[in-house]
Design a protein around this motif. Sequence first.
Motif, PDB file in Angstrom:
ATOM      1  N   SER A   1      -6.883  12.191  -4.003  1.00  0.00           N
ATOM      2  CA  SER A   1      -7.076  13.640  -4.119  1.00  0.00           C
ATOM      3  C   SER A   1      -6.581  14.183  -5.453  1.00  0.00           C
ATOM      4  CB  SER A   1      -6.332  14.348  -2.985  1.00  0.00           C
ATOM      5  OG  SER A   1      -4.917  14.158  -3.116  1.00  0.00           O
ATOM      6  N   GLY A   2      -5.730  13.423  -6.162  1.00  0.00           N
ATOM      7  CA  GLY A   2      -5.144  13.897  -7.408  1.00  0.00           C
ATOM      8  C   GLY A   2      -3.764  14.492  -7.240  1.00  0.00           C
ATOM      9  N   ARG A   3      -3.299  14.591  -6.003  1.00  0.00           N
ATOM     10  CA  ARG A   3      -1.976  15.191  -5.745  1.00  0.00           C
ATOM     11  C   ARG A   3      -0.841  14.185  -5.854  1.00  0.00           C
ATOM     12  NH1 ARG A   3      -2.853  17.485   0.054  1.00  0.00           N
ATOM     13  NH2 ARG A   3      -4.039  15.519   0.168  1.00  0.00           N
ATOM     14  N   PHE A   4      -1.174  12.888  -5.762  1.00  0.00           N
ATOM     15  CA  PHE A   4      -0.125  11.874  -5.701  1.00  0.00           C
ATOM     16  C   PHE A   4      -0.454  10.687  -6.599  1.00  0.00           C
ATOM     17  CE2 PHE A   4      -0.925  13.744  -1.472  1.00  0.00           C
ATOM     18  CZ  PHE A   4       0.253  14.478  -1.316  1.00  0.00           C
ATOM     19  N   VAL A   5       0.541   9.839  -6.808  1.00  0.00           N
ATOM     20  CA  VAL A   5       0.327   8.536  -7.436  1.00  0.00           C
ATOM     21  C   VAL A   5       0.096   7.529  -6.308  1.00  0.00           C
ATOM     22  CG1 VAL A   5       1.315   6.705  -8.858  1.00  0.00           C
ATOM     23  CG2 VAL A   5       1.765   9.104  -9.431  1.00  0.00           C
ATOM     24  N   ASN A   6      -1.081   6.945  -6.270  1.00  0.00           N
ATOM     25  CA  ASN A   6      -1.452   6.024  -5.204  1.00  0.00           C
ATOM     26  C   ASN A   6      -1.558   4.600  -5.746  1.00  0.00           C
ATOM     27  OD1 ASN A   6      -1.610   8.144  -3.354  1.00  0.00           O
ATOM     28  ND2 ASN A   6      -3.748   8.549  -3.886  1.00  0.00           N
ATOM     29  N   ARG A   7      -1.208   3.624  -4.906  1.00  0.00           N
ATOM     30  CA  ARG A   7      -1.137   2.237  -5.355  1.00  0.00           C
ATOM     31  C   ARG A   7      -1.476   1.299  -4.198  1.00  0.00           C
ATOM     32  NH1 ARG A   7       2.570  -0.673  -9.008  1.00  0.00           N
ATOM     33  NH2 ARG A   7       2.961  -2.756  -8.181  1.00  0.00           N
ATOM     34  N   VAL A   8      -2.254   0.260  -4.501  1.00  0.00           N
ATOM     35  CA  VAL A   8      -2.527  -0.777  -3.523  1.00  0.00           C
ATOM     36  C   VAL A   8      -2.537  -2.126  -4.235  1.00  0.00           C
ATOM     37  CG1 VAL A   8      -5.049  -0.530  -3.748  1.00  0.00           C
ATOM     38  CG2 VAL A   8      -4.077  -1.568  -1.695  1.00  0.00           C
ATOM     39  N   SER A   9      -1.863  -3.106  -3.647  1.00  0.00           N
ATOM     40  CA  SER A   9      -1.827  -4.470  -4.188  1.00  0.00           C
ATOM     41  C   SER A   9      -2.467  -5.408  -3.172  1.00  0.00           C
ATOM     42  CB  SER A   9      -0.387  -4.908  -4.469  1.00  0.00           C
ATOM     43  OG  SER A   9       0.216  -4.113  -5.468  1.00  0.00           O
ATOM     44  N   PHE A  10      -3.288  -6.336  -3.674  1.00  0.00           N
ATOM     45  CA  PHE A  10      -3.962  -7.263  -2.770  1.00  0.00           C
ATOM     46  C   PHE A  10      -4.303  -8.549  -3.513  1.00  0.00           C
ATOM     47  CE2 PHE A  10      -7.032  -4.444  -4.715  1.00  0.00           C
ATOM     48  CZ  PHE A  10      -8.047  -5.289  -5.149  1.00  0.00           C
ATOM     49  N   SER A  11      -4.513  -9.599  -2.749  1.00  0.00           N
ATOM     50  CA  SER A  11      -5.007 -10.864  -3.273  1.00  0.00           C
ATOM     51  C   SER A  11      -6.234 -11.251  -2.468  1.00  0.00           C
ATOM     52  CB  SER A  11      -3.926 -11.946  -3.195  1.00  0.00           C
ATOM     53  OG  SER A  11      -3.520 -12.149  -1.852  1.00  0.00           O
ATOM     54  N   TYR A  12      -7.019 -12.180  -3.001  1.00  0.00           N
ATOM     55  CA  TYR A  12      -8.234 -12.595  -2.320  1.00  0.00           C
ATOM     56  C   TYR A  12      -8.548 -14.040  -2.689  1.00  0.00           C
ATOM     57  CZ  TYR A  12     -10.030 -11.178  -6.912  1.00  0.00           C
ATOM     58  OH  TYR A  12     -10.218 -11.021  -8.267  1.00  0.00           O
ATOM     59  N   ARG A  13      -9.199 -14.727  -1.750  1.00  0.00           N
ATOM     60  CA  ARG A  13      -9.574 -16.125  -1.976  1.00  0.00           C
ATOM     61  C   ARG A  13     -10.916 -16.394  -1.310  1.00  0.00           C
ATOM     62  NH1 ARG A  13      -9.460 -19.199   2.429  1.00  0.00           N
ATOM     63  NH2 ARG A  13      -8.287 -18.482   4.258  1.00  0.00           N
TER      64      ARG A  13
ATOM     65  N   THR B   1      -6.962  12.934   5.331  1.00  0.00           N
ATOM     66  CA  THR B   1      -5.756  13.023   4.509  1.00  0.00           C
ATOM     67  C   THR B   1      -6.072  13.268   3.045  1.00  0.00           C
ATOM     68  OG1 THR B   1      -5.632  10.662   3.974  1.00  0.00           O
ATOM     69  CG2 THR B   1      -4.669  11.380   6.074  1.00  0.00           C
ATOM     70  N   GLY B   2      -7.271  12.871   2.593  1.00  0.00           N
ATOM     71  CA  GLY B   2      -7.649  13.027   1.195  1.00  0.00           C
ATOM     72  C   GLY B   2      -7.198  11.890   0.308  1.00  0.00           C
ATOM     73  N   ASP B   3      -6.292  11.040   0.779  1.00  0.00           N
ATOM     74  CA  ASP B   3      -5.787   9.885   0.036  1.00  0.00           C
ATOM     75  C   ASP B   3      -5.764   8.689   0.972  1.00  0.00           C
ATOM     76  OD1 ASP B   3      -4.449  10.977  -2.738  1.00  0.00           O
ATOM     77  OD2 ASP B   3      -4.276  12.453  -1.118  1.00  0.00           O
ATOM     78  N   PHE B   4      -6.613   7.701   0.730  1.00  0.00           N
ATOM     79  CA  PHE B   4      -6.667   6.542   1.611  1.00  0.00           C
ATOM     80  C   PHE B   4      -7.374   5.397   0.899  1.00  0.00           C
ATOM     81  CE2 PHE B   4     -10.396   9.136   2.323  1.00  0.00           C
ATOM     82  CZ  PHE B   4     -11.443   8.241   2.445  1.00  0.00           C
TER      83      PHE B   4
ATOM     84  N   PHE C   1       0.863  -1.179   0.000  1.00  0.00           N
ATOM     85  CA  PHE C   1       0.000   0.000   0.000  1.00  0.00           C
ATOM     86  C   PHE C   1       0.897   1.226   0.000  1.00  0.00           C
ATOM     87  CE2 PHE C   1      -2.337   3.100   2.783  1.00  0.00           C
ATOM     88  CZ  PHE C   1      -3.246   3.495   1.807  1.00  0.00           C
ATOM     89  N   SER C   2       0.803   2.032  -1.044  1.00  0.00           N
ATOM     90  CA  SER C   2       1.693   3.172  -1.182  1.00  0.00           C
ATOM     91  C   SER C   2       0.892   4.415  -1.542  1.00  0.00           C
ATOM     92  CB  SER C   2       2.736   2.903  -2.288  1.00  0.00           C
ATOM     93  OG  SER C   2       3.546   4.044  -2.490  1.00  0.00           O
ATOM     94  N   MET C   3       0.911   5.402  -0.648  1.00  0.00           N
ATOM     95  CA  MET C   3       0.269   6.689  -0.887  1.00  0.00           C
ATOM     96  C   MET C   3       1.358   7.741  -1.060  1.00  0.00           C
ATOM     97  SD  MET C   3      -2.761   5.515  -0.702  1.00  0.00           S
ATOM     98  CE  MET C   3      -3.933   6.868  -0.624  1.00  0.00           C
ATOM     99  N   GLY C   4       1.090   8.760  -1.840  1.00  0.00           N
ATOM    100  CA  GLY C   4       2.112   9.756  -2.153  1.00  0.00           C
ATOM    101  C   GLY C   4       2.426  10.702  -1.024  1.00  0.00           C
TER     102      GLY C   4
END
Length: 323
Positions: free
Chosen positions: A289-301, A242-245, A223-226
Motif C-alpha cells: 500500500s505504500g504505508r509500510f516497509v514490507n519484506r519477504v524471503s524465500f528459496s526455491y528448488r 489489509t492492502g499489504d500482503f 515474511f514481515s509486513m509493517g
Amino acid sequence: MRVMERTFREQLLLLLLCVSVLRGDCRYIENNDVSRDDFYSIFNSELKREIPADFLYRRPLRCLDMIAVDGQFTFTTERPQLSCAAFLSAEPTEVISVHLEDVDIDCRGGDFITVFDGWVLKGEKFPSLQDHPLPVHERYVDYCDSGATKRSVRSSQNVAMVFFRIYNPGSSFTLTVQRQINPFPCNVISQSPEGSYTMVVPQQQRNCSFSIIYPVEVDISEFSMGHNNHFHKRFVPGCAETGDFVQLLGGSSMDTSKLLPITDFCTSFTGATLIKMGCDNTVVRMVSSGRFVNRVSFSYRLLDSQELQIIKQNNVEDFCFNT
C-alpha cells in the motif's frame, strides 16, 4: 522429468514463434538458426563468468535472439525481415540499459525498431499491467517516433525486449546492452530453477512479482509486513483487505494477472512454509500500500521426477496447466 522439461521447452518455443509485435499483432517470424535450447541460454550464467569485465562482447544480432550479457549486437539485413524480436535478460538485482546507434533504416518505408520495457510472449506481458509502474503505451519506445531524442532506454526490471522490422537489404543498426545494479528490484524473472531471494518494498505503493518458470518447491522462510492485524498465517479471503500482503500464484501464463492464487500471507512470521508447485510458472507476488516497509524471503528448488509424479496423481497438474 526429462519428458516434462522437453514439453515445457517446446511450449516456450511455440510462444516465441508467435511473438506479439508492437500493437498486439501476431505476425510471421522468418526462418533462422535459433535452436530450442538457445532460448534457455539466457538462463545460463556460465558465459557471463567467462567474459572479462573489461572486454566488450560483440556479435551479430539475429532476427530472433536471446541476450543475457553486456555487449554490442549488430543487425544487418540481407532480405526483408518483417517480424523480429530480441529477448534481453539480466540478474534479478539488475536492470537493462539499451542504446541504439549507427541506425540505418527507412522509417517512412515501414521499418521500425521498438524497445519494450518487459517481455511480450504470445500477447501476454510481463510485468502485467497491474504490476508495472508505467501505462502500457509508455512501455513502448519507438525509434522512428523519438529519433535521436530517445536512443537510450532503461528497463524497470531484469527483462526487456527489442522488436524490429526492416525491409531493405543492407539496412542495419547496432544494439548496445549494459546491465546496471537495481537497489530495489521489483518484478523479476528468475534465470535459474533454484536459488533464494529477498524482496523488499520500501514504503512504495507498488506490486512486485518474482516469476519462476519451472515446477518448484517454494520455501517462504521470513515474511514481515509493517501493519499489525489478527489474521491467521494463511487467510485467503481477508488478506486483500489489509492492502499489504504476499500471494503465491501458479499456472501456465506469463501474465501474473492470469494466474490462479494458491494462498495469501498477510501477517508477519518466521519459520519454514513449504509449498510444492508443479506449474509452468510459479510466482511470489507482493502487494504494498505504500504505508509500510514490507519484506519477504524465500528459496526455491526444482522438483524431481518423483515429486512431479505425486503432484500429477493428486491432480494438481490439471490445475497448473489448465488455468
